[in-house]
Scaffold this motif. Structure first.
Motif, PDB file in Angstrom:
ATOM      1  N   ARG A   1       3.106  -1.900   2.019  1.00 11.87           N
ATOM      2  CA  ARG A   1       2.179  -2.285   0.965  1.00 11.87           C
ATOM      3  C   ARG A   1       0.888  -2.825   1.578  1.00 11.87           C
ATOM      4  O   ARG A   1       0.915  -3.706   2.442  1.00 11.87           O
ATOM      5  CB  ARG A   1       2.804  -3.318   0.035  1.00 11.87           C
ATOM      6  CG  ARG A   1       4.028  -2.799  -0.720  1.00 11.87           C
ATOM      7  CD  ARG A   1       4.474  -3.754  -1.794  1.00 11.87           C
ATOM      8  NE  ARG A   1       3.473  -3.895  -2.847  1.00 11.87           N
ATOM      9  CZ  ARG A   1       3.597  -4.747  -3.882  1.00 11.87           C
ATOM     10  NH1 ARG A   1       4.656  -5.538  -3.965  1.00 11.87           N
ATOM     11  NH2 ARG A   1       2.650  -4.821  -4.805  1.00 11.87           N
ATOM     12  N   ILE A   2      -0.212  -2.257   1.124  1.00 12.00           N
ATOM     13  CA  ILE A   2      -1.539  -2.648   1.595  1.00 12.00           C
ATOM     14  C   ILE A   2      -2.364  -3.059   0.377  1.00 12.00           C
ATOM     15  O   ILE A   2      -2.434  -2.331  -0.615  1.00 12.00           O
ATOM     16  CB  ILE A   2      -2.230  -1.478   2.322  1.00 12.00           C
ATOM     17  CG1 ILE A   2      -1.389  -1.006   3.515  1.00 12.00           C
ATOM     18  CG2 ILE A   2      -3.631  -1.878   2.775  1.00 12.00           C
ATOM     19  CD1 ILE A   2      -1.855   0.309   4.104  1.00 12.00           C
ATOM     20  N   ALA A   3      -2.974  -4.230   0.443  1.00  9.29           N
ATOM     21  CA  ALA A   3      -3.856  -4.699  -0.630  1.00  9.29           C
ATOM     22  C   ALA A   3      -5.288  -4.284  -0.310  1.00  9.29           C
ATOM     23  O   ALA A   3      -5.785  -4.532   0.786  1.00  9.29           O
ATOM     24  CB  ALA A   3      -3.768  -6.215  -0.775  1.00  9.29           C
TER      25      ALA A   3
ATOM     26  N   TYR B   1       2.520  -8.105   1.109  1.00  9.52           N
ATOM     27  CA  TYR B   1       1.659  -7.115   1.766  1.00  9.52           C
ATOM     28  C   TYR B   1       1.688  -7.224   3.284  1.00  9.52           C
ATOM     29  O   TYR B   1       1.758  -8.310   3.850  1.00  9.52           O
ATOM     30  CB  TYR B   1       0.221  -7.259   1.251  1.00  9.52           C
ATOM     31  CG  TYR B   1       0.108  -6.841  -0.193  1.00  9.52           C
ATOM     32  CD1 TYR B   1      -0.009  -5.502  -0.532  1.00  9.52           C
ATOM     33  CD2 TYR B   1       0.165  -7.786  -1.215  1.00  9.52           C
ATOM     34  CE1 TYR B   1      -0.085  -5.108  -1.858  1.00  9.52           C
ATOM     35  CE2 TYR B   1       0.092  -7.399  -2.545  1.00  9.52           C
ATOM     36  CZ  TYR B   1      -0.026  -6.050  -2.859  1.00  9.52           C
ATOM     37  OH  TYR B   1      -0.087  -5.665  -4.170  1.00  9.52           O
TER      38      TYR B   1
END
Length: 270
Positions: free
Chosen positions: A9-11, A70
Motif C-alpha cells: 500500500r502506497i499513499a 502504508y
C-alpha cells in the motif's frame, strides 16, 4: 523476491491537479503516478500487487486514518510554492516532519514540490529562483547519486522555478545542475553506511525533477505556460527542443522508487 501475499500500500499525497489539457490525455495525478509505478516495476517483481491510494491534502486536507497501513508516501508536484504560509502547506510540512521523525519505517518520496516540502519539514528551505528549469535536463550526480541510480548522469524532466538551495541536515545530495544545486537527496536509516548502502536503506528519497512526466505531458505544460506568458518564448522553444531527449524517469528513477520501497532485491544499487 518480494512476497506477493498482500498488496503493498502506497499513499499518494495529491498537492495539485494537472492542467486540463494533460488530464484530457493522461488523467489525474493518481493515474499518472500509477502509470509510472506500473512501467517501472522491476521485471523480477512482475507479480507484485500494490495499491496507490490518493489523498487530497490541498483542497480536502485529507490524510490516512492509519498511516501505518502504508509502506510509503509519495508527495506530488504542485504549482504552489512550498514556502507559502498557507494552512494546507503548513499542515503538510508538520505531517511530513512527524512521519519522518516518529515513523522511520514508512518511506517518504518527494517529487518536485514534494522534494521542497520535505526539505522545509526537516531543516532546509525552499526559495524562489530567478530562472525556470524545464524539460529534459541532465543531472551531474554525486558519488552517492551514481551508486543509487547506477549511472554517471541522469536525464529527467523539470518544471520549476522554486528550488532547495542547500541540503538539509542528515541528508545526502544526489545531484545538481547549473541552475539547481540540490536536484535530489536521500536520508538513510541510522544504521546505514553512506559508502556501502542499498536502496532499501533509504528512508527518504526526493528529486526536484518529474519522473512521472512524459514528452506529451511536458509539451502541453510548456504550451500552456507560454500561452499565459509565464514562460518566455525562448525558454519554451528550448524546452520543446529538449523534450525528445532520453528520459530516465521510468527506467532509472521509477525503478529506484520501487527499490527504496523494498521491491526488487537485485540490480541498481544492490
Amino acid at each position: 523476491m518480494t512476497s506477493t501475499t498482500s498488496p503493498i500500500r502506497i499513499a499518494l499525497f495529491l498537492c495539485d491537479k494537472p492542467i486540463a489539457t494533460v488530464q484530457a490525455t493522461d488523467g489525474d495525478y493518481t493515474s499518472i503516478f500509477d502509470t509510472l509505478l506500473r512501467k517501472s516495476l522491476p521485471a523480477s517483481e512482475a507479480g507484485v500487487e500494490y495499491s496507490l491510494d490518493p489523498y487530497d491534502v490541498r483542497e480536502a486536507l485529507q490524510y490516512p486514518e492509519n498511516i501505518d497501513d502504508y509502506r510509503a508516501i509519495i508527495l506530488t508536484g504542485s504549482a504552489a510554492s512550498a514556502y507559502e504560509n498557507l494552512e494546507w502547506i503548513n499542515r503538510l510540512v508538520d505531517y511530513v516532519r512527524d512521519v519522518a521523525t516518529n515513523k522511520p519505517h514508512i518511506k517518504l518520496i518527494g517529487i518536485c514540490f514534494g522534494h521542497q516540502i520535505i526539505a522545509r519539514a526537516l531543516g532546509g528551505e525552499c526559495v524562489p529562483s530567478g530562472n525556470w528549469e524545464i524539460s529534459i535536463t541532465e543531472l551531474q550526480l554525486t558519488d552517492i547519486g551514481k551508486k543509487l541510480f547506477g549511472a554517471d548522469s541522469l536525464n529527467i524532466h523539470q518544471m520549476h522555478r522554486d528550488h532547495v538551495p542547500t541540503v538539509p541536515p542528515s541528508f545526502h545530495l544526489l545531484g545538481s545542475t547549473s541552475i539547481t544545486p540540490n536536484q535530489g537527496m536521500v536520508r538513510l536509516r541510522d544504521s546505514a553506511n553512506p559508502d556501502d548502502f542499498k536502496p532499501e536503506d533509504v528512508q527518504i528519497f526526493t528529486v526536484q525533477g518529474h519522473p512521472e512526466f512524459t514528452e506529451r505531458i511536458v509539451t502541453k505544460i510548456i504550451d500552456a505556460r507560454q500561452g499565459t506568458g509565464v514562460i518566455g518564448g525562448d525558454i519554451a522553444e528550448d524546452g520543446k527542443r529538449r523534450v525528445v531527449l532520453r528520459n530516465d524517469g521510468v527506467d532509472v528513477v521509477g525503478n529506484v522508487i520501487w527499490r527504496v520501497i523494498g521491491v526488487g532485491s537485485e540490480g541498481t544499487g544492490s
